[in-house]
Design a protein around this motif. Structure first.
Motif, PDB file in Angstrom:
ATOM      1  N   ASN A   1       0.853  -1.409   0.020  1.00  0.00           N
ATOM      2  CA  ASN A   1       0.051  -0.031  -0.018  1.00  0.00           C
ATOM      3  C   ASN A   1       0.998   1.422  -0.032  1.00  0.00           C
ATOM      4  OD1 ASN A   1       0.988  -0.271   2.558  1.00  0.00           O
ATOM      5  ND2 ASN A   1      -1.026  -0.430   3.593  1.00  0.00           N
ATOM      6  N   ASN A   2       2.126   1.234  -0.690  1.00  0.00           N
ATOM      7  CA  ASN A   2       3.022   2.255  -0.699  1.00  0.00           C
ATOM      8  C   ASN A   2       2.361   3.561  -1.462  1.00  0.00           C
ATOM      9  OD1 ASN A   2       5.221   4.160  -1.751  1.00  0.00           O
ATOM     10  ND2 ASN A   2       6.521   2.716  -0.710  1.00  0.00           N
ATOM     11  N   PRO A   3       2.585   4.745  -1.220  1.00  0.00           N
ATOM     12  CA  PRO A   3       1.499   5.600  -2.007  1.00  0.00           C
ATOM     13  C   PRO A   3       2.141   5.574  -3.513  1.00  0.00           C
ATOM     14  CG  PRO A   3       2.077   6.508   0.266  1.00  0.00           C
ATOM     15  CD  PRO A   3       2.803   5.113   0.003  1.00  0.00           C
ATOM     16  N   ALA A   4       3.243   5.304  -3.681  1.00  0.00           N
ATOM     17  CA  ALA A   4       4.035   5.323  -5.065  1.00  0.00           C
ATOM     18  C   ALA A   4       3.253   4.838  -6.193  1.00  0.00           C
ATOM     19  CB  ALA A   4       5.377   4.899  -4.936  1.00  0.00           C
ATOM     20  N   PHE A   5       2.368   3.598  -5.553  1.00  0.00           N
ATOM     21  CA  PHE A   5       1.450   2.906  -6.661  1.00  0.00           C
ATOM     22  C   PHE A   5       0.231   3.518  -6.745  1.00  0.00           C
ATOM     23  CE2 PHE A   5       3.986  -0.626  -4.407  1.00  0.00           C
ATOM     24  CZ  PHE A   5       4.966  -0.666  -5.131  1.00  0.00           C
TER      25      PHE A   5
ATOM     26  N   LYS B   1     -13.053   0.374 -18.608  1.00  0.00           N
ATOM     27  CA  LYS B   1     -13.683   1.044 -19.911  1.00  0.00           C
ATOM     28  C   LYS B   1     -13.415  -0.122 -21.080  1.00  0.00           C
ATOM     29  CE  LYS B   1     -12.452   5.729 -19.722  1.00  0.00           C
ATOM     30  NZ  LYS B   1     -11.777   7.157 -20.421  1.00  0.00           N
ATOM     31  N   LEU B   2     -12.823  -1.228 -20.740  1.00  0.00           N
ATOM     32  CA  LEU B   2     -13.060  -2.370 -21.692  1.00  0.00           C
ATOM     33  C   LEU B   2     -13.937  -3.292 -21.082  1.00  0.00           C
ATOM     34  CD1 LEU B   2      -9.106  -3.208 -21.658  1.00  0.00           C
ATOM     35  CD2 LEU B   2     -10.375  -2.253 -23.373  1.00  0.00           C
ATOM     36  N   SER B   3     -14.844  -2.727 -20.190  1.00  0.00           N
ATOM     37  CA  SER B   3     -15.941  -3.632 -19.770  1.00  0.00           C
ATOM     38  C   SER B   3     -15.407  -4.942 -18.932  1.00  0.00           C
ATOM     39  CB  SER B   3     -16.880  -4.001 -20.791  1.00  0.00           C
ATOM     40  OG  SER B   3     -17.564  -2.631 -21.284  1.00  0.00           O
ATOM     41  N   ILE B   4     -14.389  -5.013 -18.175  1.00  0.00           N
ATOM     42  CA  ILE B   4     -13.904  -6.085 -17.587  1.00  0.00           C
ATOM     43  C   ILE B   4     -14.067  -5.848 -16.074  1.00  0.00           C
ATOM     44  CG2 ILE B   4     -11.787  -7.398 -17.016  1.00  0.00           C
ATOM     45  CD1 ILE B   4     -10.439  -6.617 -19.822  1.00  0.00           C
ATOM     46  N   ALA B   5     -14.778  -6.983 -15.709  1.00  0.00           N
ATOM     47  CA  ALA B   5     -14.997  -6.949 -13.991  1.00  0.00           C
ATOM     48  C   ALA B   5     -13.744  -7.092 -13.440  1.00  0.00           C
ATOM     49  CB  ALA B   5     -16.029  -7.729 -13.554  1.00  0.00           C
ATOM     50  N   ILE B   6     -13.248  -6.043 -12.530  1.00  0.00           N
ATOM     51  CA  ILE B   6     -11.950  -6.325 -11.741  1.00  0.00           C
ATOM     52  C   ILE B   6     -12.124  -5.792 -10.329  1.00  0.00           C
ATOM     53  CG2 ILE B   6     -10.424  -5.367 -13.817  1.00  0.00           C
ATOM     54  CD1 ILE B   6     -10.325  -2.954 -12.008  1.00  0.00           C
ATOM     55  N   LYS B   7     -11.176  -6.402  -9.420  1.00  0.00           N
ATOM     56  CA  LYS B   7     -11.251  -6.113  -8.184  1.00  0.00           C
ATOM     57  C   LYS B   7      -9.969  -5.519  -7.790  1.00  0.00           C
ATOM     58  CE  LYS B   7     -12.773  -8.367  -3.762  1.00  0.00           C
ATOM     59  NZ  LYS B   7     -11.955  -8.051  -2.983  1.00  0.00           N
ATOM     60  N   VAL B   8     -10.014  -4.524  -6.920  1.00  0.00           N
ATOM     61  CA  VAL B   8      -8.618  -3.896  -6.658  1.00  0.00           C
ATOM     62  C   VAL B   8      -8.444  -4.509  -5.160  1.00  0.00           C
ATOM     63  CG1 VAL B   8      -7.493  -1.814  -6.210  1.00  0.00           C
ATOM     64  CG2 VAL B   8      -8.881  -1.888  -8.145  1.00  0.00           C
ATOM     65  N   ASP B   9      -7.188  -4.845  -4.731  1.00  0.00           N
ATOM     66  CA  ASP B   9      -6.805  -5.301  -3.691  1.00  0.00           C
ATOM     67  C   ASP B   9      -5.461  -4.756  -3.249  1.00  0.00           C
ATOM     68  OD1 ASP B   9      -6.317  -6.379  -1.056  1.00  0.00           O
ATOM     69  OD2 ASP B   9      -6.663  -8.590  -1.754  1.00  0.00           O
ATOM     70  N   ASP B  10      -5.800  -3.564  -2.516  1.00  0.00           N
ATOM     71  CA  ASP B  10      -4.571  -2.660  -2.005  1.00  0.00           C
ATOM     72  C   ASP B  10      -4.490  -3.143  -0.388  1.00  0.00           C
ATOM     73  OD1 ASP B  10      -6.674  -1.369  -1.301  1.00  0.00           O
ATOM     74  OD2 ASP B  10      -6.120   0.498  -2.395  1.00  0.00           O
ATOM     75  N   SER B  11      -5.026  -3.957   0.132  1.00  0.00           N
ATOM     76  CA  SER B  11      -4.860  -4.045   1.662  1.00  0.00           C
ATOM     77  C   SER B  11      -3.382  -4.321   1.993  1.00  0.00           C
ATOM     78  CB  SER B  11      -5.664  -5.217   1.922  1.00  0.00           C
ATOM     79  OG  SER B  11      -5.124  -6.546   1.327  1.00  0.00           O
ATOM     80  N   SER B  12      -3.052  -4.489   3.185  1.00  0.00           N
ATOM     81  CA  SER B  12      -1.671  -4.672   3.770  1.00  0.00           C
ATOM     82  C   SER B  12      -1.225  -6.020   3.842  1.00  0.00           C
ATOM     83  CB  SER B  12      -1.858  -3.840   5.248  1.00  0.00           C
ATOM     84  OG  SER B  12      -2.506  -4.639   5.985  1.00  0.00           O
TER      85      SER B  12
ATOM     86  N   ARG C   1      -2.875 -12.173  -0.792  1.00  0.00           N
ATOM     87  CA  ARG C   1      -3.810 -11.594  -1.594  1.00  0.00           C
ATOM     88  C   ARG C   1      -4.391 -12.239  -2.883  1.00  0.00           C
ATOM     89  NH1 ARG C   1      -1.837  -5.436  -2.314  1.00  0.00           N
ATOM     90  NH2 ARG C   1      -0.015  -6.528  -1.630  1.00  0.00           N
ATOM     91  N   TYR C   2      -3.325 -13.079  -3.299  1.00  0.00           N
ATOM     92  CA  TYR C   2      -3.461 -14.084  -4.652  1.00  0.00           C
ATOM     93  C   TYR C   2      -4.318 -15.031  -4.185  1.00  0.00           C
ATOM     94  CZ  TYR C   2       0.517 -11.892  -7.721  1.00  0.00           C
ATOM     95  OH  TYR C   2       1.196 -11.246  -8.419  1.00  0.00           O
ATOM     96  N   ALA C   3      -3.938 -15.718  -2.983  1.00  0.00           N
ATOM     97  CA  ALA C   3      -4.813 -16.833  -2.628  1.00  0.00           C
ATOM     98  C   ALA C   3      -6.234 -16.294  -2.351  1.00  0.00           C
ATOM     99  CB  ALA C   3      -4.075 -17.435  -1.341  1.00  0.00           C
ATOM    100  N   ARG C   4      -6.452 -15.504  -1.504  1.00  0.00           N
ATOM    101  CA  ARG C   4      -7.905 -14.602  -1.443  1.00  0.00           C
ATOM    102  C   ARG C   4      -8.744 -14.778  -2.552  1.00  0.00           C
ATOM    103  NH1 ARG C   4      -7.749 -10.179   2.897  1.00  0.00           N
ATOM    104  NH2 ARG C   4      -6.652  -8.850   0.992  1.00  0.00           N
ATOM    105  N   ASN C   5      -8.199 -14.456  -3.650  1.00  0.00           N
ATOM    106  CA  ASN C   5      -8.783 -14.199  -5.010  1.00  0.00           C
ATOM    107  C   ASN C   5      -8.793 -15.238  -5.655  1.00  0.00           C
ATOM    108  OD1 ASN C   5      -9.633 -11.153  -5.559  1.00  0.00           O
ATOM    109  ND2 ASN C   5      -7.718 -10.968  -4.409  1.00  0.00           N
ATOM    110  N   ASP C   6      -7.706 -16.400  -5.595  1.00  0.00           N
ATOM    111  CA  ASP C   6      -8.146 -17.881  -6.224  1.00  0.00           C
ATOM    112  C   ASP C   6      -9.269 -18.436  -5.592  1.00  0.00           C
ATOM    113  OD1 ASP C   6      -5.795 -17.358  -7.388  1.00  0.00           O
ATOM    114  OD2 ASP C   6      -4.458 -18.803  -5.997  1.00  0.00           O
ATOM    115  N   GLU C   7      -9.667 -18.030  -4.195  1.00  0.00           N
ATOM    116  CA  GLU C   7     -10.911 -18.592  -3.650  1.00  0.00           C
ATOM    117  C   GLU C   7     -12.313 -17.891  -4.299  1.00  0.00           C
ATOM    118  OE1 GLU C   7     -10.393 -17.974   0.431  1.00  0.00           O
ATOM    119  OE2 GLU C   7      -9.322 -19.807   0.938  1.00  0.00           O
ATOM    120  N   LEU C   8     -12.049 -16.804  -4.885  1.00  0.00           N
ATOM    121  CA  LEU C   8     -13.018 -15.936  -5.449  1.00  0.00           C
ATOM    122  C   LEU C   8     -13.055 -16.623  -6.939  1.00  0.00           C
ATOM    123  CD1 LEU C   8     -12.486 -12.438  -4.403  1.00  0.00           C
ATOM    124  CD2 LEU C   8     -14.602 -13.922  -3.954  1.00  0.00           C
ATOM    125  N   GLY C   9     -12.256 -17.423  -7.368  1.00  0.00           N
ATOM    126  CA  GLY C   9     -12.211 -17.731  -8.821  1.00  0.00           C
ATOM    127  C   GLY C   9     -11.725 -16.813  -9.698  1.00  0.00           C
TER     128      GLY C   9
END
Length: 645
Positions: free
Chosen positions: A538-542, A555-566, A572-580
């Protein structure tokens, strides 16, 4: 399935809020579920694929009908009288109510499991108590081979048993209330519709619809007109339906409110060929026809649908076409072909008017579950609604050559009929005009045998005397330039919730190196979220680059999820693997310097690193299925490590 653990999966689904029992903070009500963000998105994607696969590709006419339905409509359709299940109660504890066939099946399956364990012990293959499934109530008791065969036979056919047969099974095999061990009451029928009233007076009775089909039948004339009177054609509807299940205890498999997607394909009863059948005739399906079931077996036969229709295993081309198209849809969703079968209804399962019926059964941890029903309903629905309303629900087509034929007809002598019968004339006339040719000939003979006098029932149930002067019954020659017929209906009916849950089980697995890391391998087309956008920390540089990419991807009509947690990048990869989520874009310090980012694939966990425009184009191509991850890996070098500082 050997290593599948439903409890673990349900914990993942609960944790990620795919769905949850409705009204939970009030204690919940069985049979009702709320879908959270990923479940809602998954259901929407399944419905979208269904709509594209059927409505758009088949040029179907979609409608959205009323959920509240007047009782008269469902009385005509047969639902008021016949839409029932058998229930039994704990004889001493009235609050415990069970659906009888499910209770019998559950009890006999438990006994068979105990027999299996007992036989395994005799063979020296003892199951440890630790490995025994949670809630497994089976006791190790070896059954006689004949009793074991009886149990298996009952489990196969229990859904076809009537109340008397169910009561006999309960008594013969000493089946008790599972909670208390008390005796059970005699089976009684329970109507599954939710009853309500329409308007403030409460005089007009209504029901929440048990299916979407009736609204389509009632609008047949409008569909036909919209389709420029061309046949065949299909209507379709997607929406909520309601069934007041006796004791829903199987998650999304048996609920009281659910989403259905139904097709009504209207076809000439004399010609059930399908113009696109050749496109699917070579598709092989795993069929369980009546001939196999009548031998007490359920082993599928793999056969091309063209061969099945040719051999009359499947009644006609249109029904066969929809079986094949249903198969293609389910496979496209991600259902495993070896856990999908098509089972034909036995004669005692089908309604008297049905020509042929097949279920698409999907195997999951609850067993083989009916998820789609494909039925040739003949002309029943349009006929009964037409008879009740006196509205002609028919097709008229000009004949190339006139058709000449003889027909027995009825002519009523109004000058005598009305004055003689007076206020009863309407009920007698309604009865007489409903008679077919065979019945008219029988009436004519009755008049002749009775010296010109006989009795007939009115539509009110009373008997009335009529004479030959009231009417004339004779053979008459007709010349027909226009053929008029009531279409037959082929109906594929999809239970979206059952398909959704079965799909979740089929795509669920855990990583070999860590069984705590669960993965849902949804095909990208139905995955709730298509891409994870994740900064290394979660560095402000990003922040600026994350915002820029999020806007471009949306804008490409792609459903995304932003995960900028600590949390760590791995967590975070594993959490979204569980979401498929099939793909993940990662931003690190190198991204800030040279505007390159990585793209990770969920199942393999492999990554590539390229500039932003290239990655976004690759992501777009993957989601549009114009390329595959295998081809991407052949084109771009594998990236192995994030830039940590």
């Amino acid at each position: 399935m050997a290593t599948f653990n439903r409890t673990t999966l349900e914990e993942v689904l609960k944790k990620r809020f795919f769905y949850t029992p409705s009204f939970q903070i009030y204690g919940a009500v069985a049979g009702f579920y709320d879908y959270g963000p990923p479940g809602c998105a998954l259901q929407a994607n399944i419905i979208d694929l269904w709509r594209r696969h059927f409505i758009l590709e088949e040029d179907m006419l979609e409608m959205d009908g009323s959920i509240m339905t007047p009782a008269e409509v469902l009385k005509t359709s047969g639902h008021v009288d016949k839409f029932t299940d058998w229930m039994v109660k704990d004889s001493l504890k009235t609050s415990d109510i069970y659906r009888a066939d499910h209770l019998i099946k559950q009890e006999l399956e438990t006994r068979l499991e105990g027999d299996k364990q007992a036989r395994a012990k005799l063979d020296g293959n003892v199951q440890s108590e630790k490995s025994k499934k949670k809630n497994d109530k089976s006791q190790m008791v070896k059954l006689e081979d004949s009793v074991k065969a009886e149990y298996e036979d009952i489990i196969t056919w229990i859904s076809n048993y009537n109340g008397v047969e169910i009561g006999e099974v309960i008594r013969k095999y000493n089946i008790k209330s599972p909670e208390t061990g008390n005796d059970l009451t005699e089976p009684e029928e329970f109507n599954l519709m939710f009853e309500s009233s329409i308007g403030p007076t409460g005089h007009q009775k209504g029901y929440l619809r048990p299916e979407t089909a009736q609204g389509q039948f009632l609008n047949f004339k409008r569909f036909l007109e919209f389709n420029n009177d061309k046949m065949p054609f299909a209507s379709a509807s997607i929406g909520r339906s309601f069934r007041n299940e006796i004791s829903p205890r199987s998650g999304l498999i048996r609920v009281r409110e659910f989403t259905m997607a139904e097709i009504e394909h209207y076809v000439d009863p004399n010609n059930k060929a399908h113009s696109r059948f050749n496109e699917v005739k070579d598709i092989k399906l795993r069929l369980v026809p009546r001939s196999v079931q009548s031998e007490g077996k359920m082993d599928p036969i793999e056969m091309a649908i063209g061969e099945a229709v040719e051999k009359k295993i499947v009644d006609n081309e249109t029904l066969g076409y929809f079986l094949a198209r249903t198969y293609l849809f389910l496979i496209k969703l991600g259902i495993k072909p070896d856990r999908l079968r098509f089972r034909q209804h036995m004669p005692n399962e089908m309604a008297h008017y049905a020509c042929d019926c097949w279920d698409a059964d999907i195997h999951n941890s609850y067993g083989w579950i009916e998820c789609v029903g494909c039925a040739d309903r003949s002309a029943y629905d349009l006929t009964v609604h037409s008879n009740r309303t006196k509205e002609k629900l028919v097709v008229r087509e000009n004949l190339a050559e006139p058709k000449i034929y003889d027909k027995t007809v009825l002519e009523i002598n109004k000058k005598v009929f009305g004055p003689k019968l007076r206020q009863n004339s309407k009920t007698v006339e309604d009865y007489l005009t409903s008679l077919n040719e065979e019945q008219l000939e029988a009436l004519k003979k009755a008049l002749e045998d009775g010296n010109g006098t006989t009795k007939v029932p009115g539509t009110d149930g009373n008997q009335y005397e009529i004479t030959s002067e009231y009417l004339t019954i004779k053979r008459q020659t007709f010349t027909e330039h226009v053929r008029e017929y009531t279409p037959n209906v082929i109906e594929p009916s999809f239970g979206i919730g059952r398909i959704l849950y079965s799909l979740i089980e089929h795509v669920y697995w855990t990583r070999k190196d860590d069984e705590q890391r669960s993965v849902l391998s949804f095909p990208p087309r139905v995955a709730p979220f298509k891409c994870l956008l994740v900064p290394l920390s979660n560095n402000p540089a990003f922040t600026d680059l994350v915002d820029e990419l999020a806007k471009r991807i949306r804008k490409l009509s792609i459903a995304i999820k932003v995960d900028d947690s600590s949390n760590s990048i791995g967590r975070r990869y594993a959490r979204n693997d569980e979401l498929g989520t099939p793909f993940a874009i990662t931003i690190d310090f190198q991204s800030v310097n040279d505007r390159t980012i990585t793209l990770r694939e969920r199942d393999s966990t492999k990554q590539i690193r390229e500039n932003i425009d290239t990655i976004l184009q690759v992501l777009k191509d993957l989601l549009e299925e114009s390329t595959t991850w295998e081809k991407v890996m052949e084109t771009y070098p594998t990236f192995t490590q994030q830039e940590l500082d």
